[in-house]
Design a protein around this motif. Structure first.
Motif, mmCIF file in Angstrom:
data_model
loop_
_atom_site.group_PDB
_atom_site.id
_atom_site.type_symbol
_atom_site.label_atom_id
_atom_site.label_comp_id
_atom_site.label_asym_id
_atom_site.label_seq_id
_atom_site.Cartn_x
_atom_site.Cartn_y
_atom_site.Cartn_z
ATOM 1 N N ASP A 1 0.857 -1.187 0.000
ATOM 2 C CA ASP A 1 0.000 0.000 0.000
ATOM 3 C C ASP A 1 0.893 1.236 0.000
ATOM 4 O OD1 ASP A 1 -2.402 -1.262 -0.107
ATOM 5 O OD2 ASP A 1 -2.932 -0.976 1.991
ATOM 6 N N ILE A 2 0.698 2.103 -1.004
ATOM 7 C CA ILE A 2 1.481 3.332 -1.124
ATOM 8 C C ILE A 2 0.521 4.519 -1.109
ATOM 9 C CG2 ILE A 2 3.057 4.673 -2.571
ATOM 10 C CD1 ILE A 2 4.100 2.078 -3.739
ATOM 11 N N VAL A 3 0.777 5.457 -0.224
ATOM 12 C CA VAL A 3 -0.035 6.672 -0.164
ATOM 13 C C VAL A 3 0.831 7.861 -0.557
ATOM 14 C CG1 VAL A 3 -1.308 8.252 1.328
ATOM 15 C CG2 VAL A 3 -1.620 5.798 1.583
ATOM 16 N N PHE A 4 0.381 8.585 -1.571
ATOM 17 C CA PHE A 4 1.064 9.812 -1.981
ATOM 18 C C PHE A 4 0.512 10.984 -1.172
ATOM 19 C CE2 PHE A 4 1.324 7.161 -5.815
ATOM 20 C CZ PHE A 4 2.672 7.252 -6.105
ATOM 21 N N VAL A 5 1.409 11.735 -0.568
ATOM 22 C CA VAL A 5 1.038 12.995 0.075
ATOM 23 C C VAL A 5 1.509 14.098 -0.864
ATOM 24 C CG1 VAL A 5 1.314 14.480 2.079
ATOM 25 C CG2 VAL A 5 1.247 11.996 2.376
ATOM 26 N N LEU A 6 0.568 14.722 -1.540
ATOM 27 C CA LEU A 6 0.901 15.657 -2.613
ATOM 28 C C LEU A 6 0.651 17.092 -2.179
ATOM 29 C CD1 LEU A 6 1.880 15.898 -5.505
ATOM 30 C CD2 LEU A 6 -0.458 15.513 -6.281
ATOM 31 N N ASP A 7 1.689 17.889 -2.248
ATOM 32 C CA ASP A 7 1.611 19.312 -1.907
ATOM 33 C C ASP A 7 0.768 20.030 -2.963
ATOM 34 O OD1 ASP A 7 2.002 21.918 -1.130
ATOM 35 O OD2 ASP A 7 4.187 21.777 -1.004
ATOM 36 N N THR A 8 -0.261 20.751 -2.521
ATOM 37 C CA THR A 8 -1.106 21.506 -3.462
ATOM 38 C C THR A 8 -1.075 22.999 -3.158
ATOM 39 O OG1 THR A 8 -3.084 21.193 -2.084
ATOM 40 C CG2 THR A 8 -2.655 19.533 -3.789
ATOM 41 N N ALA B 1 -1.767 10.522 6.363
ATOM 42 C CA ALA B 1 -1.424 9.297 5.644
ATOM 43 C C ALA B 1 -1.136 8.153 6.606
ATOM 44 C CB ALA B 1 -0.223 9.550 4.738
ATOM 45 N N VAL B 2 -0.430 8.451 7.692
ATOM 46 C CA VAL B 2 -0.119 7.416 8.690
ATOM 47 C C VAL B 2 -1.401 6.858 9.296
ATOM 48 C CG1 VAL B 2 0.934 6.976 10.949
ATOM 49 C CG2 VAL B 2 2.169 8.311 9.220
ATOM 50 N N TYR B 3 -2.329 7.736 9.598
ATOM 51 C CA TYR B 3 -3.590 7.314 10.212
ATOM 52 C C TYR B 3 -4.326 6.303 9.331
ATOM 53 C CZ TYR B 3 -8.349 7.585 12.026
ATOM 54 O OH TYR B 3 -9.599 7.275 12.514
ATOM 55 N N CYS C 1 4.026 2.256 2.631
ATOM 56 C CA CYS C 1 4.945 3.393 2.544
ATOM 57 C C CYS C 1 4.197 4.659 2.167
ATOM 58 C CB CYS C 1 6.085 3.114 1.555
ATOM 59 S SG CYS C 1 5.642 3.267 -0.180
ATOM 60 N N ILE C 2 4.824 5.782 2.486
ATOM 61 C CA ILE C 2 4.304 7.109 2.165
ATOM 62 C C ILE C 2 5.305 7.795 1.250
ATOM 63 C CG2 ILE C 2 3.685 9.375 3.090
ATOM 64 C CD1 ILE C 2 2.924 7.969 5.700
#
Length: 333
Positions: A92-99, A180-182, A193-194
């Motif tokens: 499982d990969i979560v992207f944290v994308l700066d907007t 994302a961690v939550y 991973c994040i």
């Protein structure tokens, strides 16, 4: 290549030579009455029209095509495709994308940083089957856009809806990471991973990014950080989603990569400095390959029916042949 479920239907093609033979023998021929118009010493009357002759041949060819397509329809053509059905969970990969608005700076292959990141993600995702992808949008605030899922279409649709400035004009790295961690901490995936994609330092939010990085490590979640953008004066074009006002000009692009490197180190991952679309794609590919896990699956054969295409061609051919013979040649049968 299509496969035919009822191949016996092709025996109907024998009707074409049989009909031709019967016509030559005078069987199944339309009744005709010869009428010769000539004087006692004249020649027989002949209708010589190359256009009509061509139209007659063309109608026959089109009618034959319609018959061939109808035979193919009866043969039930299908296209077989094998689909992988996974019986175990992948990464499982979560992207944290700066907007934040600075992500609209155009210094990555002529695109804005946000569009470049979006394009690289879209290119990566189809290549990693069995991997679940999620998305968190982050600026002054953070919000889960889509939880980890293997539904690629849903992921792409939600990714395309991201717009700069919708969550404020700051950069709350800690809030984005903790969100994302939550949503990853309770996942059953063997690897999690994040991937944080940002162009600036933390300047907003109540959670310190190093605290969030440590929280990721405590939950066995690897953290990767991509520092996106070039340094110096870069053009920017930004439309405020609230007021609709257009901002166009230049910004001084400077950020301290050391803080981002520290976040990645705490999270047990790696920092990537990205200044071009090529290095961005390479960084994401490196992360995806390093986070792969062995998954079990079986192959399911999927059948896509193709008969409706041939049925449409057949109907159109019959109608066109009838129109030529009826309206132009004046033949009723």
């Amino acid at each position: 290549m299509p496969v035919f479920q009822q191949p016996w239907a092709f025996l109907l093609l024998l009707c074409i030579p049989v009909l031709y033979l019967f016509r030559k023998l005078g069987i199944f021929s339309a009744p005709s009455f010869p009428l010769i118009l000539k004087d006692w010493q004249g020649e027989a009357f002949e209708w010589k029209s190359p256009v009509r002759k061509f139209a007659s041949i063309l109608s026959t060819v089109i009618f034959t095509l319609g018959f061939l397509c109808l035979v193919v329809v009866l043969a039930a053509p299908v296209r077989l495709q094998q689909e992988k059905i996974y019986t175990s969970r992948g990464t499982d990969i979560v992207f944290v994308l700066d907007t934040s608005p600075s992500m609209m700076a155009r210094d990555i292959a002529g695109m804005s940083r946000l569009d470049a990141a979006r394009q690289a993600i879209v290119s990566l995702v189809p290549q990693t089957e069995g991997t679940g992808y999620g998305l968190v949008a982050m600026a002054s605030e953070a919000a889960l856009v889509v939880p980890p899922t293997m539904d690629r279409n849903e992921f792409f649709v939600r990714l395309a809806t991201l717009e700069s400035g919708g969550l404020g004009d700051g950069t709350a790295l800690g809030s984005g990471l903790s969100t994302a961690v939550y949503h990853l901490s309770g996942a059953a995936a063997p690897k999690k991973c994040i991937v944080l994609i940002t162009d600036g330092e933390n300047n907003s939010g109540a959670i310190h990014p190093e605290t969030a990085a440590q929280l990721a490590k405590d939950n066995n979640i690897t953290l990767y950080v991509l520092g996106l953008g070039t340094r110096g004066t870069v053009p920017l074009e930004y439309v405020d989603p609230v007021t609709g006002k257009v901002y166009s000009g230049y910004i001084d692009s400077q950020f301290d990569s050391q803080s981002l490197e520290q976040i990645a180190a705490i999270g047990g991952g790696r920092y990537f400095g990205v200044e071009s679309s090529g290095t961005l794609a390479e960084a994401l590919a490196t992360i995806a390959s390093g986070e792969q896990t062995v998954m079990s699956f079986y192959l399911k054969t999927k059948e896509d029916a193709l008969y409706h295409y041939f049925l449409l061609i057949s109907a159109a051919s019959f109608i066109l042949a009838w129109m030529i013979r009826r309206w132009y040649l004046g033949v009723f049968l």
